[in-house]
Scaffold this active site. Structure first.
Site, short mmCIF file in Angstrom:
data_model
loop_
_atom_site.label_atom_id
_atom_site.label_comp_id
_atom_site.label_asym_id
_atom_site.label_seq_id
_atom_site.Cartn_x
_atom_site.Cartn_y
_atom_site.Cartn_z
N SER A 106 -46.30 39.92 -40.67
CA SER A 106 -47.67 39.62 -40.30
C SER A 106 -47.74 38.60 -39.18
O SER A 106 -46.90 37.70 -39.09
CB SER A 106 -48.43 39.09 -41.52
N TYR A 129 -52.91 41.20 -34.69
CA TYR A 129 -54.37 41.29 -34.71
C TYR A 129 -54.92 41.35 -33.29
O TYR A 129 -54.27 40.91 -32.34
CB TYR A 129 -54.98 40.07 -35.41
N THR A 155 -53.54 45.92 -35.96
CA THR A 155 -54.65 45.93 -36.92
C THR A 155 -55.98 45.85 -36.19
O THR A 155 -56.23 44.90 -35.44
CB THR A 155 -54.53 44.75 -37.90
N LYS A 251 -53.69 50.36 -37.22
CA LYS A 251 -53.97 50.15 -38.65
C LYS A 251 -55.44 49.82 -38.88
O LYS A 251 -55.98 48.93 -38.24
CB LYS A 251 -53.10 49.00 -39.18
N HIS A 275 -58.02 47.87 -45.55
CA HIS A 275 -57.53 46.49 -45.67
C HIS A 275 -57.47 46.06 -47.13
O HIS A 275 -57.72 44.90 -47.47
CB HIS A 275 -58.41 45.53 -44.86
#
EC number: 1.1.-.-
Length: 379
Positions: A106, A129, A155, A251, A275
């Protein structure tokens, strides 16, 4: 506590963790209806039992982007994994490598890329992100490349953070949150020693490396909140597609039209995901969304799915509904919190066994054999 099934790890994690951490990983947004539907809808998918077939050469192996996987599972990106076990990202990555599947790091991990990548030989995947700070995005992508990361998971379902009311009550946020977390840690001495003391630094490692200074966990919500970018569009992703040499997975897809847009954009894969019920409450469960998305884009790119997967049977269900591979998030974090890397290894062994039973009794000798024909009906 006896661990006899993959689902036992949730209770084990709840017993060990301070409430603010357990509820952070366990909770969803708003009334948590989508969180509940994820597991309920998937559990309602009826498998079609077939008997009297020679299943002696059953195989769970598959291939994604030229990479061999021992089973169609990857560990999903989970923020703050290093708060659930000492240097948790490293432990989880090692467990995934040992079991022959990818680990996805992440953006908001505790351990930085430079700590995790050298700990394993298998190239890891990295999640990013959409953030206003494009300098950080470019910096972390360059570092991921240098560390040998193969696949980028981008994401897109967090242009704004979801409202997670449970966090306010648990001490993750809200009034006197820091003091409440200290008191909770005192009541959970095993975690306090293993992670609270011996697991330092409690940093957002990837961000701290970029900023050149420690990023305390108190900064986590503030930094992310200030950097989410609601203006993002497909056009804004073009520079990332041009910059990144390897496979790129989008994603956060729940609609077939967005899936078609991902194909047109040139994505190599999508993750059908809500999510984990942590963003917009009231959207479809992934088990409900997946079939129409698979009908629209199957074969044009790889289809991953997450949210609600708790057992090997759930993996089989998702593959039969149209996925090529699954991502485990909460499931592996529960195991990591309860028993560290050994817990993740055991969890994956349990998934392996559960998948083998399900595939044997549905007559599927290979992952490719799983299809809508493996189901009694599509929910």
């Amino acid at each position: 506590m006896i661990i006899s099934a993959s689902t036992d790890y949730r209770a084990a994690a709840k017993a060990k963790l301070p409430p603010f951490l357990f509820h952070y990983i366990d909770g969803g947004s708003y009334d948590e209806r989508t969180l509940k539907r994820n597991t309920d809808d998937l559990g309602d998918v009826a498998l079609r039992q077939r008997v009297l077939r020679d299943m002696t050469d059953l195989s769970l192996e598959t291939e994604i982007f030229g990479e061999k996987l021992a089973m169609p599972i990857a560990l999903a990106p989970v923020g703050l994994t290093g708060m659930y076990a000492r240097r948790g990202e490293v432990q989880a990555a090692k467990a995934a490598e040992k079991k022959g599947i990818p680990f996805t790091m992440s953006t908001v991990s505790v351990c930085p890329i430079e700590e995790v990548a050298p700990a394993i030989e298998r190239p890891m995947w990295f999640q990013l992100y959409v953030l206003k700070d494009r300098g950080f995005m470019k910096n972390v992508l360059e570092r991921a490349k240098a560390a040998g990361v193969t696949t980028l998971v981008f994401t897109v379902d967090m242009p704004v953070p979801g409202a997670r009311y449970r966090d306010m009550h648990s001490g993750m946020s809200g009034p006197n949150a820091a003091m409440r977390r200290v008191f909770q840690a005192m009541r959970h001495p095993s975690w306090a020693l293993d992670v609270g003391l011996l697991g330092k630094p409690h940093d957002l490692g990837n961000i701290s490396t970029y900023r050149g200074e420690p990023t305390k966990l108190e900064d986590y919500i503030g930094w992310l909140g200030a950097n989410f970018d609601p203006s993002i569009s497909w056009k804004d992703l073009e520079w990332i597609r041009d910059f990144w040499d390897g496979p790129m997975v989008i994603k956060g897809i729940l609609d077939e039209e967005d899936a078609k847009d991902a194909v047109r954009f040139g994505a190599d894969g999508i993750v059908v995901s809500n999510h984990g019920g942590r963003q917009l409450d009231g959207v479809l469960s992934t088990a409900k969304a997946l079939p129409s998305i698979a009908d629209a884009v199957k074969g044009d790119l790889k289809i991953f799915v997450d949210s609600g997967i708790r057992t090997g049977l759930d993996v089989v269900r998702m593959l039969a509904l149209g996925a090529d591979c699954t991502l485990l998030g909460r499931s592996f974090v529960y195991a990591l919190a309860a028993q560290g890397g050994a817990g993740v290894e055991n969890l994956l062994d349990l998934y392996d066994k559960e998948m083998r039973v399900a595939m044997t009794l549905t007559g599927a000798k290979t992952i490719a054999d799983l299809s809508r024909d493996s189901l009694v009906k599509i929910p």
